[in-house]
Design an enzyme around this catalytic site. Structure first.
Site, mmCIF file in Angstrom:
data_model
loop_
_atom_site.group_PDB
_atom_site.id
_atom_site.type_symbol
_atom_site.label_atom_id
_atom_site.label_comp_id
_atom_site.label_asym_id
_atom_site.label_seq_id
_atom_site.Cartn_x
_atom_site.Cartn_y
_atom_site.Cartn_z
ATOM 1 N N SER A 98 47.058 11.229 59.689
ATOM 2 C CA SER A 98 48.316 11.387 58.961
ATOM 3 C C SER A 98 48.832 10.031 58.454
ATOM 4 C CB SER A 98 49.329 12.117 59.849
ATOM 5 O OG SER A 98 50.439 12.570 59.097
ATOM 6 N N ASP B 7 47.382 23.046 56.525
ATOM 7 C CA ASP B 7 48.295 21.963 56.909
ATOM 8 C C ASP B 7 49.649 22.146 56.219
ATOM 9 O OD1 ASP B 7 49.623 19.508 57.321
ATOM 10 O OD2 ASP B 7 47.751 18.381 57.325
ATOM 11 N N HIS C 250 48.330 20.858 60.897
ATOM 12 C CA HIS C 250 48.403 19.387 60.878
ATOM 13 C C HIS C 250 48.002 18.854 62.243
ATOM 14 C CE1 HIS C 250 49.534 15.644 58.992
ATOM 15 N NE2 HIS C 250 50.333 15.328 60.001
#
Length: 231
Positions: A119, A174, A208
């Site tokens: 991320s 996600d 995610h």
């Protein structure tokens, strides 16, 4: 945890089982620490590789109503046209380059160091690899995007990593960093470095986060980019 906003605790480290001849520096996501990723890498460790999972400094994050949390740089928004914390991204990148230099001083050449992240950490790892003069073994970029993408290719015109190998992984479910950000980042990367060296993998139903299948793919990539060397 730490009084000074710019200081952070020492990285979580998974030492090599024997003499370290290669290293992975892996950057966690927003609000996280390096400990979870150190555990994940301990589960797929390769004997000659040292894994370094630094912790981001704690700072107020605009995206989360200025609440303080571990963050590599400020995030103003998650839309493609959101303003970006340019000075914060560049400062964080310099800190990562210093970490790479430290490992070089420890005896591991930069071309035996693989950079990676999840991320926000993945975003920083891509940006750092494209702007550094240090020749790297490659990048593992998970569920992320390329920050300051409009500054490229100018920013990467003198990059030492035109031929580096990149493994990009992204879950197709996600909700935070949409899958399309990942696929568009892969396309952008193909215009900046050797497109034949970019692998983009998608994971069905993955939100995610990471998954076991992804960790297996990461291990294979590390084994390929950081093979053992005979003493």
């Amino acid at each position: 945890m730490c009084g000074n906003n710019m200081s952070a605790p020492l990285p979580a480290i998974v030492p090599a089982a024997r003499k370290a001849t290669a290293a992975v520096i892996f950057l966690h996501g927003l609000g996280d620490t390096g400990h979870g990723w150190a555990e994940a890498f301990a589960g797929i460790r390769i004997p000659h590789v040292k894994y370094i999972c630094p912790h981001a400094p704690t700072m107020p994050v605009s995206l989360n109503m200025r609440m303080s949390m571990p963050s590599w740089f400020d995030i103003y928004g998650l839309s493609p046209d959101a303003d970006e914390d340019e000075s914060g991204i560049k400062r964080a990148s310099e800190n990562i380059k210093a970490l790479i230099d430290q490992e070089v001083k420890n005896g591991i050449p930069s071309h035996r160091i693989l950079l990676g992240g999840f991320s926000q950490g993945g975003a920083l790892s891509l940006y750092t690899a494209l702007t550094t003069q240090q020749k790297l073994a490659g990048v593992v970029a998970l569920s992320c995007w390329l920050p300051l993408r409009k500054s490229f290719p100018q920013a990467s015109a003198n990059s030492a990593n035109k031929d580096m190998h990149v493994l990009q992984c992204h879950g197709d479910a996600d909700p935070l960093v949409p899958f399309v950000f990942g696929s568009e980042t892969a396309e952008k990367m193909k215009s900046l470095i050797n497109p034949a060296n970019i692998t983009f993998k998608s994971y069905r139903g993955l939100p995610h986060s990471a998954c076991p299948e992804e960790m297996v793919d990461i291990k294979k990539f590390i084994e390929k980019q950081l093979p053992p060397i005979s003493d």
